[in-house]
Design a protein around this motif. Sequence first.
Motif, PDB file in Angstrom:
ATOM      1  N   CYS A 229      -5.852   6.433   1.312  1.00  0.00           N
ATOM      2  CA  CYS A 229      -5.033   5.934  -0.116  1.00  0.00           C
ATOM      3  C   CYS A 229      -5.332   4.277  -0.381  1.00  0.00           C
TER       4      CYS A 229
ATOM      5  N   ASP B 106      -5.593   6.883  -6.346  1.00  0.00           N
ATOM      6  CA  ASP B 106      -4.860   7.892  -7.119  1.00  0.00           C
ATOM      7  C   ASP B 106      -6.255   8.077  -7.593  1.00  0.00           C
TER       8      ASP B 106
ATOM      9  N   SER C 246       3.833  12.162   5.496  1.00  0.00           N
ATOM     10  CA  SER C 246       3.765  11.606   3.746  1.00  0.00           C
ATOM     11  C   SER C 246       3.016  13.346   2.898  1.00  0.00           C
TER      12      SER C 246
ATOM     13  N   VAL D 287       1.251  14.692   1.372  1.00  0.00           N
ATOM     14  CA  VAL D 287      -0.292  15.321   0.601  1.00  0.00           C
ATOM     15  C   VAL D 287      -0.835  16.199   1.610  1.00  0.00           C
TER      16      VAL D 287
ATOM     17  N   ASP E  78       0.917  13.142  -8.213  1.00  0.00           N
ATOM     18  CA  ASP E  78       1.042  12.428  -7.265  1.00  0.00           C
ATOM     19  C   ASP E  78       2.203  12.163  -6.007  1.00  0.00           C
ATOM     20  N   GLN E  79       1.696  12.127  -4.813  1.00  0.00           N
ATOM     21  CA  GLN E  79       2.202  12.037  -3.914  1.00  0.00           C
ATOM     22  C   GLN E  79       2.584  11.256  -2.704  1.00  0.00           C
ATOM     23  N   GLU E  80       3.153  11.202  -1.986  1.00  0.00           N
ATOM     24  CA  GLU E  80       4.006   9.723  -1.234  1.00  0.00           C
ATOM     25  C   GLU E  80       2.888   9.278   0.075  1.00  0.00           C
TER      26      GLU E  80
ATOM     27  N   TYR F 135       6.344   3.223   2.669  1.00  0.00           N
ATOM     28  CA  TYR F 135       5.936   3.738   1.820  1.00  0.00           C
ATOM     29  C   TYR F 135       4.509   2.683   1.518  1.00  0.00           C
TER      30      TYR F 135
ATOM     31  N   GLU G 261       0.370   6.052  -2.668  1.00  0.00           N
ATOM     32  CA  GLU G 261       0.488   7.720  -3.749  1.00  0.00           C
ATOM     33  C   GLU G 261      -0.584   7.907  -3.926  1.00  0.00           C
TER      34      GLU G 261
END
Length: 370
Positions: free
Chosen positions: A122, A127, A142, A144, A169-171, A189, A192
Amino acid sequence: MFRLGLIVNPLAGVGGSVGLKGSDGEATALKALALGAEPKANLRTQQALEPLAGLEIELITYPGEMGEDSARIAGFKPRVIGTITAGHTCAEDTERAAREMAKQGVDLILFAGGDGTARNICHAIGDATPVLGIPAGVKIHSGVYAVTPKAAGDVVAMLVRGELVTLADQEVRDIDEEAFRAGRVRAKYYGELLVPEEGRFLQHVKNGGREVEELVLDDIAADFTENMQDNVRYIMGSGSTVQAIMDHLGLDNTLLGVDLIENGQLIGSDLTAQQLLELTDGYDTRLVITVIGGQGHIIGRGNQQLSVELLKRIGRENIMVVATKSKIKELEGRPLIVDSGDAELNHQLAGLIRIVTGYRDAILYRVADY
């Protein structure tokens, strides 16, 4: 031709089997190896690549243990880029690999690791390029990652075949490992990543904010203790539901580790995979585990001390699952997941399983075979 980038964090998850609760940092990884841990990330990568056999794929990867080895064992002839110092890879290698693959214009980066690896990627590319994680870490909060290595391969295969797969989008979340080792979960966090989203195969973000249902937990604990058998060794898995049972018994508990009890006495605390094998050898043994809220995993997340050898020795009939009904409802019908690292064992553990949800109250719920 589909262009697939492959990155492996070779030491991901190495601390799990020896009870270190994580593998971030070279010092922790070296300690795990000194304790006898065996790296599994490359094996899990090979499992993820199996569904891709025979498909039109150009695989681009980093040298040796960062992807090349797994790709060749899986039957690919990868294009190898970059350089590494074998046996001494680090977060900077992961970030550099991600940036170089993004510049190469790959269609997807498939990576093996845990939350720390997701953070690295990340940080490196954001992204800008779609990615998908092969779960290989100790702690995976996460969203992902695929639910199992094979599921990761299945999603990539869908993309290669041109099937409709949503990108979303994923955290990316990670926790403080030092706090985790002290029994506290502090998830943060970090951003994403763009991930191919296929509901059956993608892991959900771990739910850590659910209100504890103290009365229900008391009921579950009362049911368990009432049915305990003499001269049987009980392996007590991690999590707050199992902790409630230990509290009911008046025993110290490792919230984020694995303990062993017999006849109401604590035999061992925060045990490693090898210690569990030794302390249960020749004994009638039961395993008590719970469900990870929001995700549905019962094996393979935070309890890598439960080795394939141990699980096969115990047998499906001696695995006891405890969970509140609210935790099961959070799954919204999604099945429970076993990610043992052994496809045959995953298949053996699939099907309906009994879950104790209260005092003399139980349900049957499906375990998937991904």
